[in-house]
Enzyme design. Structure first.
Site, PDB file in Angstrom:
ATOM      1  N   GLU A  39       0.827  -1.211   0.000  1.00  0.00           N
ATOM      2  CA  GLU A  39       0.000   0.000   0.000  1.00  0.00           C
ATOM      3  C   GLU A  39       0.859   1.258   0.000  1.00  0.00           C
ATOM      4  OE1 GLU A  39      -3.229   0.437  -0.415  1.00  0.00           O
ATOM      5  OE2 GLU A  39      -3.412  -1.718  -0.713  1.00  0.00           O
ATOM      6  N   CYS A 186     -13.012   1.884 -15.677  1.00  0.00           N
ATOM      7  CA  CYS A 186     -13.421   3.285 -15.536  1.00  0.00           C
ATOM      8  C   CYS A 186     -12.175   4.169 -15.634  1.00  0.00           C
ATOM      9  CB  CYS A 186     -14.138   3.482 -14.198  1.00  0.00           C
ATOM     10  SG  CYS A 186     -14.992   5.072 -14.118  1.00  0.00           S
ATOM     11  N   CYS A 193     -17.715   1.812 -20.418  1.00  0.00           N
ATOM     12  CA  CYS A 193     -18.970   1.683 -19.663  1.00  0.00           C
ATOM     13  C   CYS A 193     -19.751   0.425 -20.052  1.00  0.00           C
ATOM     14  CB  CYS A 193     -19.829   2.927 -19.874  1.00  0.00           C
ATOM     15  SG  CYS A 193     -19.021   4.414 -19.255  1.00  0.00           S
TER      16      CYS A 193
HETATM   17  S1  SF4 Z   1     -20.421   2.881 -15.992  1.00  0.00           S
HETATM   18 FE1  SF4 Z   1     -18.761   3.985 -16.971  1.00  0.00          FE
HETATM   19  S2  SF4 Z   1     -18.552   5.869 -15.850  1.00  0.00           S
HETATM   20 FE2  SF4 Z   1     -19.786   4.503 -14.611  1.00  0.00          FE
HETATM   21  S3  SF4 Z   1     -18.314   3.524 -13.247  1.00  0.00           S
HETATM   22 FE3  SF4 Z   1     -18.542   2.206 -15.015  1.00  0.00          FE
HETATM   23  S4  SF4 Z   1     -16.939   2.804 -16.462  1.00  0.00           S
HETATM   24 FE4  SF4 Z   1     -17.158   4.411 -14.918  1.00  0.00          FE
END
Ligand code: SF4
Length: 346
Positions: A39, A186, A193
């Site tokens: 960490e 993300c 997404c």
């Molecule tokens: S849906 Fe898209 S914006 Fe939302 S947490 Fe997942 S990758 Fe990120």
């Protein structure tokens, strides 16, 4: 909404089972020290770098927190060389001494140790001791900002969101999975997404890159210095450990602010003293950029004042714990004229 949250937990666990980086060495141990070390290393360094060059060698040198507590600071800094942000190593060492080689298991006790903030305390508490607390490193922060569509959240808002989402029944895997979707799905740019296990609860997915909003950053100031490598008539070099908090304990050469009165008065005085300009070195730190001119000054007489243990043969010099800027200076000495400058070393 509890049902949505529970579906998110299921999706996250499924995703982690298939795509998670479960083979990382610190994910396959419950040794609190090994987890704590990972960490601290990962606070400002990428996983790939920590894994490739630093984690295992450090553990091999200091296999237990007790071994670390019994080492001296110079040995610890030597093992940390190249990782940067040396206050991490000094705090790790201080913490090892403070808890007498045994890490405490509660968040409050962990946070009381030097260099352990709330995120590191939560990481150690959840990964090593199974406590139901969320982690929140930089990637997880971004995920939370997007899930809750927060443009410029306060720390309290983020922690509140992190606690609200936590899967307390699978805290180890949940926290690791959140870090992994932050790093792999993300992403800062072009998040994936369509593949994300959090898409069912994510409020920011229509325009993910709007969260969080960037704060305008000022360019760090430039600090200009003359750095003088002083060479003894016998060939050895003068270097001492820094007493300052910044890079404390790491060895350095003589540093002069340009134009400062003292050992020399800038370039003209250095030239008159027969110092040779070896070249320039720049180094980026988090709060300033160093722009230094490097001089080599070969003394003709043995100085009366300098302490004996401040002089080092070339072979000893290159072994000393030093920051990246000093390493660049060593390279400059070598490139400049190795046979001339490294001869007759004591
Ligand atoms: S849906 Fe898209 S914006 Fe939302 S947490 Fe997942 S990758 Fe990120």
């Amino acid at each position: 909404v509890p049902e949505k949250r529970s579906i998110f937990h299921q999706n996250l666990m499924q995703w982690y089972g298939t795509h998670g980086r479960r083979d990382l060495p610190w994910r396959n141990t419950r040794d609190a020290y090994a987890i704590y070390l990972s960490e601290v290393m990962l606070q400002q360094t990428q996983v790939a770098t920590v894994l490739a060059r630093f984690y295992q060698p450090f553990l091999a040198r200091f296999p237990t927190l007790k071994a670390l507590a019994n080492a001296n600071e110079r040995e610890v800094l030597e093992a940390w060389q190249g990782l940067g942000y040396y206050s991490r190593a000094r705090n790790l060492h201080k913490a090892a001494k403070a808890c007498a080689g045994k890490l405490p298991s509660t968040v409050d006790e962990l946070v009381a140790l030097p260099g352990i903030g709330r995120n590191t305390a939560h990481a150690v508490a959840s990964f090593a001791f199974g406590l139901p607390v969320p982690v929140m490193e930089a990637n997880v922060k971004r995920v939370l900002c997007r899930i809750f569509a927060l443009e410029q959240p306060t720390d309290n808002q983020l922690w509140e969101g992190a606690h609200a989402l936590l899967d307390s029944d699978h805290v180890f895997d949940y926290n690791q999975a959140m870090m992994d979707i932050g790093a792999m799905v993300c992403r800062k740019r072009a998040p994936l997404c369509a593949e994300c296990p959090a898409s069912g609860i994510c409020k920011g997915k229509a325009n993910p890159e709007a969260y969080p909003q960037k704060k305008a950053k000022k360019a760090p100031p430039v600090r200009r210095k003359d750095i003088v490598v002083v060479q003894h008539p016998s060939g050895s070099f003068y270097a001492t450990p820094r007493a300052s908090r910044f890079l404390g304990g790491l060895y350095h050469f003589c540093e002069l602010e340009p134009g400062e009165n003292g050992f020399a008065l800038g370039a003209q005085r250095l030239e008159r003293a027969d110092a040779v300009l070896l070249g320039g070195v720049t180094q980026q730190y988090s709060h300033f950029t160093l722009d230094a001119q490097i001089w080599l000054l070969r003394l003709k007489k043995t100085p009366k004042t300098a302490q004996k243990d401040s002089w080092h043969s070339w072979d000893m010099l290159v072994q000393l714990p030093m920051s990246m800027a000093e390493k660049k200076i060593l390279a400059l000495i070598e490139v400049s004229n190795p046979s001339k400058y490294r001869q007759n070393v004591a």
